[in-house]
Design a protein around this motif. Structure first.
Motif, PDB file in Angstrom:
ATOM      1  N   GLY A 196     -63.499   5.601  -3.733  1.00  0.00           N
ATOM      2  CA  GLY A 196     -64.516   5.011  -3.064  1.00  0.00           C
ATOM      3  C   GLY A 196     -65.397   3.917  -3.832  1.00  0.00           C
ATOM      4  N   ASP A 197     -66.233   3.088  -3.223  1.00  0.00           N
ATOM      5  CA  ASP A 197     -66.865   2.012  -3.824  1.00  0.00           C
ATOM      6  C   ASP A 197     -67.952   2.204  -4.956  1.00  0.00           C
ATOM      7  N   SER A 198     -68.488   3.552  -4.447  1.00  0.00           N
ATOM      8  CA  SER A 198     -69.807   3.943  -5.634  1.00  0.00           C
ATOM      9  C   SER A 198     -69.412   4.746  -6.648  1.00  0.00           C
ATOM     10  N   SER A 199     -68.189   4.940  -6.888  1.00  0.00           N
ATOM     11  CA  SER A 199     -67.834   5.893  -8.313  1.00  0.00           C
ATOM     12  C   SER A 199     -67.220   5.093  -9.117  1.00  0.00           C
ATOM     13  N   ILE A 200     -67.078   5.536 -10.404  1.00  0.00           N
ATOM     14  CA  ILE A 200     -66.545   5.032 -11.386  1.00  0.00           C
ATOM     15  C   ILE A 200     -65.328   5.889 -12.325  1.00  0.00           C
ATOM     16  N   GLY A 201     -64.351   5.302 -12.434  1.00  0.00           N
ATOM     17  CA  GLY A 201     -63.176   6.179 -13.018  1.00  0.00           C
ATOM     18  C   GLY A 201     -63.243   5.994 -14.510  1.00  0.00           C
ATOM     19  N   LEU A 202     -62.847   7.183 -15.347  1.00  0.00           N
ATOM     20  CA  LEU A 202     -62.928   7.220 -16.485  1.00  0.00           C
ATOM     21  C   LEU A 202     -61.736   8.165 -17.278  1.00  0.00           C
ATOM     22  N   ILE A 230     -62.343   2.336 -18.592  1.00  0.00           N
ATOM     23  CA  ILE A 230     -63.519   2.428 -17.302  1.00  0.00           C
ATOM     24  C   ILE A 230     -63.022   1.464 -16.295  1.00  0.00           C
ATOM     25  N   ASP A 231     -62.533   2.208 -14.972  1.00  0.00           N
ATOM     26  CA  ASP A 231     -62.332   1.537 -13.800  1.00  0.00           C
ATOM     27  C   ASP A 231     -63.632   1.202 -13.027  1.00  0.00           C
ATOM     28  N   MET A 232     -64.127   0.018 -13.058  1.00  0.00           N
ATOM     29  CA  MET A 232     -65.435  -0.396 -12.528  1.00  0.00           C
ATOM     30  C   MET A 232     -65.385  -0.618 -11.262  1.00  0.00           C
ATOM     31  N   SER A 233     -64.506  -1.155 -10.769  1.00  0.00           N
ATOM     32  CA  SER A 233     -64.671  -1.747  -8.892  1.00  0.00           C
ATOM     33  C   SER A 233     -63.121  -1.573  -8.639  1.00  0.00           C
ATOM     34  N   THR A 234     -63.199  -1.537  -7.568  1.00  0.00           N
ATOM     35  CA  THR A 234     -61.700  -1.439  -6.655  1.00  0.00           C
ATOM     36  C   THR A 234     -62.184  -2.199  -5.288  1.00  0.00           C
TER      37      THR A 234
END
Length: 258
Positions: A124-130, A202-206
């Motif tokens: 989703g748009d509100s989370s961040i991948g680490l 860190i995946d900031m946005s998709t």
């Protein structure tokens, strides 16, 4: 470390701290998601380079999604320009600049193979991948002469010459530095080595299948012999380098069924 690089690295650390406040929403959503293969490219800066230190291509392919921490195969290729810590620009009488004492550029190609462990995946748009990365590979050092424009007389056509502080002692005759690309294939030499790196990604946005993020880590590498970046008559040149780096990357993902 230069001021602008220090600021970039500090902003990255702050972003990592803020990440933990946004991860909770993504944990429960992961289990039913399809896994993804990632391909990205980016620009990098490090503590042995200028603001633009080089370019990176990287891919991450799932190999075990059933584990508590999903594991991906990490493959990357980095192309960077390593500088000597004592490099600094000196002005010429014409208002141009050159690097006093610099005799060679030192470029490094780093093929890398390793593992990427996902602590949290972006959903989703509100989370961040680490994720965490550990990779190793060869280092192919390419030493290329550093040229200056040199002409003693005002009416004399300046010629490109490899800078030697023992020969080019007349600062008034130095009219500036040659382009980094000039004579690129002339008198180059290869200096092989090895490197290992550890990083946090860190995946900031998709946006759809597109991804944007950054990779923050450290690289340690050693070469078979000492490169000469600054004249060895003026200072010593290291054979081993430990650098902190920050990479901003862009790319895309492709869904893979579990």
């Amino acid at each position: 470390m230069k001021k602008n690089q220090f600021i970039l690295l500090m902003l990255a650390f702050l972003a990592i701290g803020q990440t933990y406040g946004q991860l909770g929403d993504s944990v429960d959503e992961e289990s039913d998601e399809m896994d993804s293969k990632y391909f990205a490219y980016g620009v990098t800066t490090n503590t042995h380079s200028g603001l633009l230190g080089g370019f990176v291509f990287r891919s991450s392919t799932p190999i075990n999604s059933a584990r508590r921490l999903p594991v991906h195969r990490y493959i990357a290729l980095e192309a960077v320009n390593l500088k000597h810590p004592k490099e600094s620009n000196s002005p010429t009488p014409l208002g141009t600049k050159f690097v006093f004492g610099k005799t060679n550029y030192f470029f490094v190609l780093r093929p890398e193979y390793g593992r990427e462990w996902y602590f949290f995946k972006k959903n989703g748009d509100s989370s961040i991948g680490l994720s965490g990365i550990l990779a190793v590979g060869p280092s192919l050092g390419i030493q290329k002469p550093y040229y200056i424009k040199y002409g003693r007389d005002a009416g004399e056509q300046a010629t490109l010459q490899q800078y030697d502080p023992d020969i080019h002692t007349d600062f008034n005759a130095i009219r500036g530095a040659g382009s980094i690309w000039q004579g690129f294939l002339n008198n180059t030499s290869v200096n092989p080595g090895l490197h290992v790196k550890a990083a946090t990604s860190i995946d900031m946005s998709t946006f759809g299948d597109n991804i944007t993020g950054f990779e923050l880590g450290a690289t340690v590498e050693v070469f078979s012999k000492q490169p000469e970046i600054i004249s060895s008559k003026l200072t010593s040149n290291a054979r081993a380098y430990a650098t902190a780096y920050l990479t901003l990357y862009f790319g895309n993902k492709r869904l893979i069924k579990k």
